[in-house]
Design a protein around this motif. Structure first.
Motif, PDB file in Angstrom:
ATOM      1  N   ALA A   3       0.662  -1.370  -0.082  1.00 51.99           N
ATOM      2  CA  ALA A   3       0.093  -0.003  -0.203  1.00 51.99           C
ATOM      3  C   ALA A   3       0.907   1.210   0.220  1.00 51.99           C
ATOM      4  O   ALA A   3       2.205   1.204   0.527  1.00 51.99           O
ATOM      5  CB  ALA A   3      -0.931  -0.046   1.160  1.00 51.99           C
ATOM      6  N   LEU A   4       0.366   2.132  -0.742  1.00 55.82           N
ATOM      7  CA  LEU A   4       0.935   3.616  -0.779  1.00 55.82           C
ATOM      8  C   LEU A   4       0.975   4.124   0.567  1.00 55.82           C
ATOM      9  O   LEU A   4      -0.186   4.398   1.295  1.00 55.82           O
ATOM     10  CB  LEU A   4       0.493   4.340  -1.871  1.00 55.82           C
ATOM     11  CG  LEU A   4       0.710   4.046  -3.209  1.00 55.82           C
ATOM     12  CD1 LEU A   4      -0.363   5.151  -4.103  1.00 55.82           C
ATOM     13  CD2 LEU A   4       2.284   4.157  -3.851  1.00 55.82           C
ATOM     14  N   PRO A   5       2.097   4.654   1.160  1.00 59.91           N
ATOM     15  CA  PRO A   5       2.104   5.520   2.492  1.00 59.91           C
ATOM     16  C   PRO A   5       1.797   6.763   2.442  1.00 59.91           C
ATOM     17  O   PRO A   5       2.485   7.569   1.972  1.00 59.91           O
ATOM     18  CB  PRO A   5       3.571   5.083   2.963  1.00 59.91           C
ATOM     19  CG  PRO A   5       4.200   5.191   1.844  1.00 59.91           C
ATOM     20  CD  PRO A   5       3.549   4.382   0.585  1.00 59.91           C
ATOM     21  N   ASP A 217      -7.115  12.400 -10.325  1.00 60.84           N
ATOM     22  CA  ASP A 217      -7.839  11.573 -10.854  1.00 60.84           C
ATOM     23  C   ASP A 217      -7.493  10.996 -12.325  1.00 60.84           C
ATOM     24  O   ASP A 217      -6.280  11.346 -12.648  1.00 60.84           O
ATOM     25  CB  ASP A 217      -9.373  11.982 -10.855  1.00 60.84           C
ATOM     26  CG  ASP A 217      -9.469  13.397 -11.749  1.00 60.84           C
ATOM     27  OD1 ASP A 217      -8.466  13.415 -12.651  1.00 60.84           O
ATOM     28  OD2 ASP A 217     -10.471  13.967 -11.415  1.00 60.84           O
ATOM     29  N   ALA A 218      -8.329  10.397 -12.926  1.00 57.31           N
ATOM     30  CA  ALA A 218      -8.135   9.880 -14.231  1.00 57.31           C
ATOM     31  C   ALA A 218      -7.589  10.694 -15.096  1.00 57.31           C
ATOM     32  O   ALA A 218      -7.371  10.599 -16.488  1.00 57.31           O
ATOM     33  CB  ALA A 218      -9.282   8.757 -14.555  1.00 57.31           C
ATOM     34  N   ALA A 219      -8.169  12.144 -15.020  1.00 58.13           N
ATOM     35  CA  ALA A 219      -7.824  13.181 -15.867  1.00 58.13           C
ATOM     36  C   ALA A 219      -6.546  13.909 -15.950  1.00 58.13           C
ATOM     37  O   ALA A 219      -6.186  14.702 -16.568  1.00 58.13           O
ATOM     38  CB  ALA A 219      -8.962  14.287 -16.028  1.00 58.13           C
ATOM     39  N   ASP A 220      -5.630  13.427 -14.804  1.00 61.54           N
ATOM     40  CA  ASP A 220      -4.717  13.807 -14.705  1.00 61.54           C
ATOM     41  C   ASP A 220      -3.471  14.012 -15.675  1.00 61.54           C
ATOM     42  O   ASP A 220      -3.152  13.079 -16.687  1.00 61.54           O
ATOM     43  CB  ASP A 220      -3.855  13.215 -13.335  1.00 61.54           C
ATOM     44  CG  ASP A 220      -2.486  13.675 -13.150  1.00 61.54           C
ATOM     45  OD1 ASP A 220      -2.191  14.809 -12.838  1.00 61.54           O
ATOM     46  OD2 ASP A 220      -1.697  12.831 -12.888  1.00 61.54           O
ATOM     47  N   TYR A 265      -7.834   5.646  -6.133  1.00 61.67           N
ATOM     48  CA  TYR A 265      -7.413   5.744  -7.568  1.00 61.67           C
ATOM     49  C   TYR A 265      -6.282   5.586  -7.743  1.00 61.67           C
ATOM     50  O   TYR A 265      -5.751   4.655  -8.602  1.00 61.67           O
ATOM     51  CB  TYR A 265      -7.888   7.176  -8.149  1.00 61.67           C
ATOM     52  CG  TYR A 265      -7.210   7.324  -9.591  1.00 61.67           C
ATOM     53  CD1 TYR A 265      -8.088   6.650 -10.761  1.00 61.67           C
ATOM     54  CD2 TYR A 265      -6.292   7.953  -9.845  1.00 61.67           C
ATOM     55  CE1 TYR A 265      -7.229   6.844 -12.026  1.00 61.67           C
ATOM     56  CE2 TYR A 265      -5.455   8.310 -10.981  1.00 61.67           C
ATOM     57  CZ  TYR A 265      -6.243   7.600 -11.996  1.00 61.67           C
ATOM     58  OH  TYR A 265      -5.698   7.810 -13.390  1.00 61.67           O
ATOM     59  N   LEU A 266      -5.177   6.156  -6.908  1.00 55.56           N
ATOM     60  CA  LEU A 266      -3.808   6.063  -7.081  1.00 55.56           C
ATOM     61  C   LEU A 266      -3.244   4.688  -6.369  1.00 55.56           C
ATOM     62  O   LEU A 266      -2.481   4.034  -7.006  1.00 55.56           O
ATOM     63  CB  LEU A 266      -3.128   7.070  -6.015  1.00 55.56           C
ATOM     64  CG  LEU A 266      -3.036   8.882  -6.731  1.00 55.56           C
ATOM     65  CD1 LEU A 266      -2.652   9.491  -5.777  1.00 55.56           C
ATOM     66  CD2 LEU A 266      -2.211   8.601  -8.030  1.00 55.56           C
ATOM     67  N   GLN A 267      -3.934   4.059  -5.291  1.00 54.37           N
ATOM     68  CA  GLN A 267      -3.682   2.951  -4.754  1.00 54.37           C
ATOM     69  C   GLN A 267      -4.075   1.786  -5.966  1.00 54.37           C
ATOM     70  O   GLN A 267      -3.050   0.893  -5.901  1.00 54.37           O
ATOM     71  CB  GLN A 267      -4.409   2.628  -3.569  1.00 54.37           C
ATOM     72  CG  GLN A 267      -4.079   1.140  -2.892  1.00 54.37           C
ATOM     73  CD  GLN A 267      -2.643   1.415  -2.248  1.00 54.37           C
ATOM     74  OE1 GLN A 267      -2.204   2.062  -1.724  1.00 54.37           O
ATOM     75  NE2 GLN A 267      -1.711   0.440  -3.006  1.00 54.37           N
ATOM     76  N   SER A 268      -5.152   2.041  -6.619  1.00 54.19           N
ATOM     77  CA  SER A 268      -5.238   0.904  -7.519  1.00 54.19           C
ATOM     78  C   SER A 268      -4.359   0.820  -8.535  1.00 54.19           C
ATOM     79  O   SER A 268      -4.449  -0.240  -9.202  1.00 54.19           O
ATOM     80  CB  SER A 268      -6.842   1.056  -7.893  1.00 54.19           C
ATOM     81  OG  SER A 268      -6.881   2.314  -8.780  1.00 54.19           O
ATOM     82  N   ARG A 269      -3.715   1.714  -8.823  1.00 50.42           N
ATOM     83  CA  ARG A 269      -3.018   1.777 -10.152  1.00 50.42           C
ATOM     84  C   ARG A 269      -1.465   1.864  -9.566  1.00 50.42           C
ATOM     85  O   ARG A 269      -0.374   2.064 -10.572  1.00 50.42           O
ATOM     86  CB  ARG A 269      -3.269   3.086 -10.909  1.00 50.42           C
ATOM     87  CG  ARG A 269      -4.592   2.890 -11.696  1.00 50.42           C
ATOM     88  CD  ARG A 269      -5.009   4.108 -12.165  1.00 50.42           C
ATOM     89  NE  ARG A 269      -6.358   3.891 -12.736  1.00 50.42           N
ATOM     90  CZ  ARG A 269      -7.369   3.457 -12.473  1.00 50.42           C
ATOM     91  NH1 ARG A 269      -7.595   3.666 -11.195  1.00 50.42           N
ATOM     92  NH2 ARG A 269      -8.402   3.331 -13.066  1.00 50.42           N
TER      93      ARG A 269
END
Length: 270
Positions: A3-5, A217-220, A265-269
């Motif tokens: 997991a991202l800290p 988010d996805a539009a970044d 969003y970030l964790q899933s990717r």
């Protein structure tokens, strides 16, 4: 991958007093926070004693990653030395692990042959002050064209030149990394990552400014996913701290849901 800290910079919810900000972090499962000295009517600017901030952090079970920031740190003079002493003492007394160091960003001092010795002078002066307090200096290059320190490579070189590897670390800011157009990452010298996104499709990179920085988010457009992945692949294991400056984020009545969505969003990717 693990997991991202995540960490939370007070700029994610600047209208909240420290106690409420700390509570927000805990509600998101975040145990790492950054406090700031540039938020009017809020700790630290309102005169809140560092011991009070430390007690609040302990109450919520939080670690204060950093104070953000000593401004114009690479324009070293008596005023800067006094500001540094004050902030380093505050960091020590509130339990903050580090002090972010932000360079001159008004177009002055950026000439080749001027900025490099200025940087080394400042780092050399800061090193014994930081070491005595047990506080790390986090050097944050800014990608703006007017900035006197845009390059992480230049910052890393200066840190090594003053034998400061045990005193200083770099801040990798995903926004500023993108603006600077720098491909080197220096994961081994990085102590903190600031994350934010830009979603305006009509905005030229040279026109990107702090108010454009939203939650990722996805539009970044900044490739936060790719930057995070590369940092971790190259060995960085430290925190990723949300630092959005956009009024649209600051105006949220309850930022928890928006922050949680960005975290997911970030964790899933990752």
């Amino acid at each position: 991958m693990t997991a991202l800290p995540f960490a939370l910079n007070h700029m994610a919810a600047p209208g909240l007093p420290a106690d409420a900000f700390f509570s927000l972090a805990r509600s998101l499962g975040i145990s790492l926070v950054e406090i700031r000295n540039d938020l009017t009517a809020n700790a630290i600017a309102d005169g809140t004693p560092p011991e009070e901030v430390k007690a609040l952090a302990e109450k919520h079970g939080l670690t204060i990653v950093s104070i953000n920031a000593l401004q114009r740190f690479n324009e070293w003079n008596e005023q800067r030395a006094a500001e540094a002493r004050e902030l380093i003492s505050y960091a020590r007394d509130c339990g903050a692990k580090a002090l972010v160091l932000v360079p001159v960003n008004d177009g002055s001092g950026k000439e080749d042959g001027v900025r490099q010795p200025n940087l080394r002078q400042a780092l050399g002066a800061l090193k014994p002050m930081l070491d005595a307090a047990g506080v790390t200096g986090l050097v944050e290059p800014l990608g703006f064209e007017v900035c006197s320190l845009r390059s992480k490579a230049e910052a890393a070189e200066a840190i090594r030149a003053v034998s400061g590897q045990s005193s200083f670390r770099l801040v990798h800011d995903t926004f500023h990394h993108h603006l600077a157009g720098e491909d080197q990452f220096f994961a081994d010298l990085t102590g903190l990552v600031h994350i934010s996104g830009v979603i305006d499709e009509n905005l030229a990179v040279s026109d990107m400014r702090d108010p454009h920085r939203v939650l990722v988010d996805a539009a970044d457009r900044l490739d936060n996913q790719g930057q995070i992945r590369r940092l971790r692949d190259e060995g960085y294991a430290g925190p990723f701290s949300f630092e959005p400056f956009a009024p649209s984020v600051h105006g949220l009545a309850d930022p928890a849901d928006a922050l949680r969505e960005s975290m997911d969003y970030l964790q899933s990717r990752s």
